[in-house]
Design a protein around this motif. Sequence first.
Motif, mmCIF file in Angstrom:
data_model
loop_
_atom_site.group_PDB
_atom_site.id
_atom_site.type_symbol
_atom_site.label_atom_id
_atom_site.label_comp_id
_atom_site.label_asym_id
_atom_site.label_seq_id
_atom_site.Cartn_x
_atom_site.Cartn_y
_atom_site.Cartn_z
ATOM 1 N N ARG A 1 1.488 8.880 -6.811
ATOM 2 C CA ARG A 1 1.855 10.292 -6.739
ATOM 3 C C ARG A 1 2.933 10.635 -7.771
ATOM 4 N NH1 ARG A 1 0.169 15.019 -6.309
ATOM 5 N NH2 ARG A 1 1.726 16.507 -5.619
ATOM 6 N N LEU A 2 3.900 9.745 -7.906
ATOM 7 C CA LEU A 2 4.963 9.961 -8.886
ATOM 8 C C LEU A 2 4.372 10.127 -10.283
ATOM 9 C CD1 LEU A 2 7.620 7.324 -7.748
ATOM 10 C CD2 LEU A 2 8.018 9.769 -7.910
ATOM 11 N N PHE B 1 1.191 15.115 1.671
ATOM 12 C CA PHE B 1 1.570 13.855 1.039
ATOM 13 C C PHE B 1 2.559 13.053 1.885
ATOM 14 C CE2 PHE B 1 2.360 10.680 -1.978
ATOM 15 C CZ PHE B 1 3.722 10.500 -2.086
ATOM 16 N N LYS C 1 0.852 4.098 -3.058
ATOM 17 C CA LYS C 1 0.658 5.529 -2.793
ATOM 18 C C LYS C 1 1.775 6.341 -3.456
ATOM 19 C CE LYS C 1 -0.797 9.078 0.106
ATOM 20 N NZ LYS C 1 -2.123 9.627 0.111
ATOM 21 N N VAL C 2 2.988 5.853 -3.312
ATOM 22 C CA VAL C 2 4.131 6.588 -3.858
ATOM 23 C C VAL C 2 4.111 6.589 -5.385
ATOM 24 C CG1 VAL C 2 6.652 6.655 -4.008
ATOM 25 C CG2 VAL C 2 5.562 6.190 -1.824
ATOM 26 N N LEU D 1 7.585 15.377 -3.923
ATOM 27 C CA LEU D 1 6.270 15.058 -4.463
ATOM 28 C C LEU D 1 5.158 15.828 -3.745
ATOM 29 C CD1 LEU D 1 6.708 11.201 -4.805
ATOM 30 C CD2 LEU D 1 7.223 12.987 -6.459
ATOM 31 N N VAL E 1 11.545 3.792 -6.304
ATOM 32 C CA VAL E 1 11.399 4.534 -7.546
ATOM 33 C C VAL E 1 11.453 6.033 -7.265
ATOM 34 C CG1 VAL E 1 9.906 4.903 -9.540
ATOM 35 C CG2 VAL E 1 10.001 2.663 -8.462
ATOM 36 N N SER F 1 11.031 2.523 0.530
ATOM 37 C CA SER F 1 10.257 3.469 -0.272
ATOM 38 C C SER F 1 10.014 4.797 0.422
ATOM 39 C CB SER F 1 8.904 2.867 -0.663
ATOM 40 O OG SER F 1 9.081 1.764 -1.514
ATOM 41 N N ILE G 1 0.833 -1.202 0.000
ATOM 42 C CA ILE G 1 0.000 0.000 0.000
ATOM 43 C C ILE G 1 0.872 1.258 0.000
ATOM 44 C CG2 ILE G 1 -0.278 0.092 2.539
ATOM 45 C CD1 ILE G 1 -3.152 1.048 2.009
ATOM 46 N N VAL G 2 2.016 1.173 0.651
ATOM 47 C CA VAL G 2 2.943 2.309 0.678
ATOM 48 C C VAL G 2 3.453 2.585 -0.735
ATOM 49 C CG1 VAL G 2 5.206 3.081 1.491
ATOM 50 C CG2 VAL G 2 3.658 1.928 3.064
ATOM 51 N N ASP G 3 3.881 1.537 -1.416
ATOM 52 C CA ASP G 3 4.413 1.710 -2.766
ATOM 53 C C ASP G 3 3.347 2.162 -3.747
ATOM 54 O OD1 ASP G 3 6.963 -0.946 -2.760
ATOM 55 O OD2 ASP G 3 6.823 1.001 -1.776
#
Lengths: 215, 155
Positions: free
Chosen positions: A41-42, B43, A37-38, B35, A139, B90, A33-35
């Motif tokens: 956004r990216l 965020f 979200k990231v 970001l 990433v 991450s 879930i963290v990845d």
Amino acid sequence: MAVGEVMRMDIPAGGDLTVTSPELHVLAVDDSIVDRKVIERLLRISACKVTTVESGAMALQYLGLDGDKGASGLKDLKVNLIVTDYSMPGLTGYDLLKKIKESSVFREIPVVIMSSENILPRIEQCLREGAEDFLLKPVKLADVKRIKELIVRNEADDCKTLSHSNKRKLAEDIDDTASPPPPSSSSSSSSSSDDSSVEDFPSSKRMKSELSSLL
Amino acid sequence: MDALVAQLQMQYRNYTASLYQQGFLDDQFTELKKLQDDASPDFVAEVLSLFFEDCVKLIGNMARALDQTGTVDFSQVGASVHQLKGSSSSVGAKRVKGLCVTFKEYCEANNYEGCVRCLQQIDIEYKALKTKLQDMFNLEKQIVQAGGKVPQVDN
């Protein structure tokens, strides 16, 4: 007959070639879930539309490849890029990549694999299977920008190729195309010439065959 | 009010810099901050919040897997460690990630004591990070409330 009409008639539903709007729709697949979200956004910050799903199975379901609906509802989807994690429970990113490349409808969609592990055989395996690129996690924004540029450039190239070829018959175009026939990998063996329009995108195939010849 | 803002900003700069220096955070945290913008002002806090929830869940899994009265399934423990390693990487949670690397090695070596030790350390470490970041976010809030802008602090 107008150029546009010729192009649209022969392209599979996944490829609307009006590259006037550069906004890509990306399907991001990750069990974390963290990845998710990231990566979401990216991609958003890179001016992409994003759909995130948490598994390969859900990705197939979203695309309509899970056997339930077949290829119906395709026209609304228009996924331009799939970005997927490699290590996921159930269907791995590699499994998902294979399924996509086996699909006559979706095989032209570029697939990028992400992994936290820098394992060369893994990377080679994915590239051989037709992955567009391989990103090492975590990433960064620069990675996403690079991928996006690559995809947009490929789509623009495909557009240019077709506008040049619209004067010739498509059959001739296949013979004349400069790219060598793709080496025997699972993606090309399934691209039997019932789907001749695949040959109309020599730039993406050429890149893959060039990559394959390096491996 | 300007003096207050300047003071808060200096406090913030020092505090954030120390988090990098002490190894709590790494480069990836800086990437996350890139970001964040006016459209998505929270965020970083949101992602970190998801991360801390992930910590609770995964540490729970690891504890349960290690608490077997029979044979411990180290691959099961390792699977959760792998996931935590991924998410800590991450978000730039450097110390947590480092502990996950060690933890993974203990799992692969089927080293029970090593695993239990790592589990305890990870629990302490993620909580410490959570507190530190809470203080950092509070400073940001105070700066904004005092009418100032949050300075950019990279490692």
